[in-house]
Design a protein around this motif. Structure first.
Motif, short mmCIF file in Angstrom:
data_model
loop_
_atom_site.label_atom_id
_atom_site.label_comp_id
_atom_site.label_asym_id
_atom_site.label_seq_id
_atom_site.Cartn_x
_atom_site.Cartn_y
_atom_site.Cartn_z
N TRP A 87 -14.97 5.89 66.02
CA TRP A 87 -14.20 5.38 64.97
C TRP A 87 -14.18 6.33 63.86
N LEU A 88 -15.31 7.08 63.62
CA LEU A 88 -15.05 8.17 62.71
C LEU A 88 -14.09 9.16 62.92
N PHE A 89 -13.91 9.55 64.26
CA PHE A 89 -12.83 10.54 64.55
C PHE A 89 -11.50 9.62 64.45
N GLU A 110 -10.93 7.59 62.00
CA GLU A 110 -10.43 7.71 60.55
C GLU A 110 -9.92 9.09 60.29
N ARG A 111 -10.55 10.12 60.60
CA ARG A 111 -10.50 11.36 60.42
C ARG A 111 -8.90 11.87 60.94
N GLY A 112 -8.49 11.24 61.93
CA GLY A 112 -7.20 11.42 62.56
C GLY A 112 -6.24 10.78 61.68
N ARG A 113 -6.57 9.54 61.00
CA ARG A 113 -5.52 8.90 60.23
C ARG A 113 -5.49 9.44 58.84
N VAL A 157 -11.78 10.94 69.82
CA VAL A 157 -11.92 9.78 70.06
C VAL A 157 -11.99 9.34 71.53
N ALA A 158 -10.80 10.22 72.51
CA ALA A 158 -10.86 9.78 73.95
C ALA A 158 -12.13 10.39 74.46
#
Length: 135
Positions: A125-127, A129-132, A84-85
């Protein structure tokens, strides 16, 4: 009411090609900004040609570092926050690129910058969501 979650396989099917495509693009242009002559950068309308040379080369190094971070996030789900970063870093560079191209009217493609920003924001956003999902 809980929000609907994207299935992990669908998310991965989107993350994988977007990460590879954006990484390849940013690795290429980052290397180009770092290693090419000023004349070559002018020929290809690199936005960093409007910066002091040392700063333009530093932008290229940062861009290649962000590629490494993005690829690490692809390979290790627990590094999704790093992905994300990295995406945010690419978006900042693309916004700076867009502003520079518009101010200098150097003929660079505005649609290319907009598409890159939108794809990178979607990947962020996809990353996220993956993190969550991995917590």
């Amino acid at each position: 009411m809980a929000a609907a979650r994207m299935p992990a396989l669908v998310r991965l099917a989107l993350i994988l090609p977007l990460t590879v495509i954006l990484s390849a693009f940013h690795a290429f242009v980052g290397w180009h900004k770092t290693m090419s002559s000023r004349q070559e950068l002018l020929k290809h309308t690199a936005w960093t040609v409007h910066l002091p040379e040392w700063l333009g080369r530093l932008v290229g190094v940062v861009e290649m570092g962000l590629v490494v971070a993005l690829l690490a996030a692809l390979l290790r789900p627990r590094f999704s926050g790093i992905g994300v970063a990295a995406c945010y870093g690419f978006i900042v560079l693309e916004v700076l690129s867009t502003i520079t191209h518009q101010i200098t009217a150097d003929g660079a493609s505005l649609p290319q910058n907009i598409v890159s920003i939108l794809l990178t924001a979607f990947l962020a956003w996809l990353f996220a969501e993956r993190g969550r999902a991995t917590i």
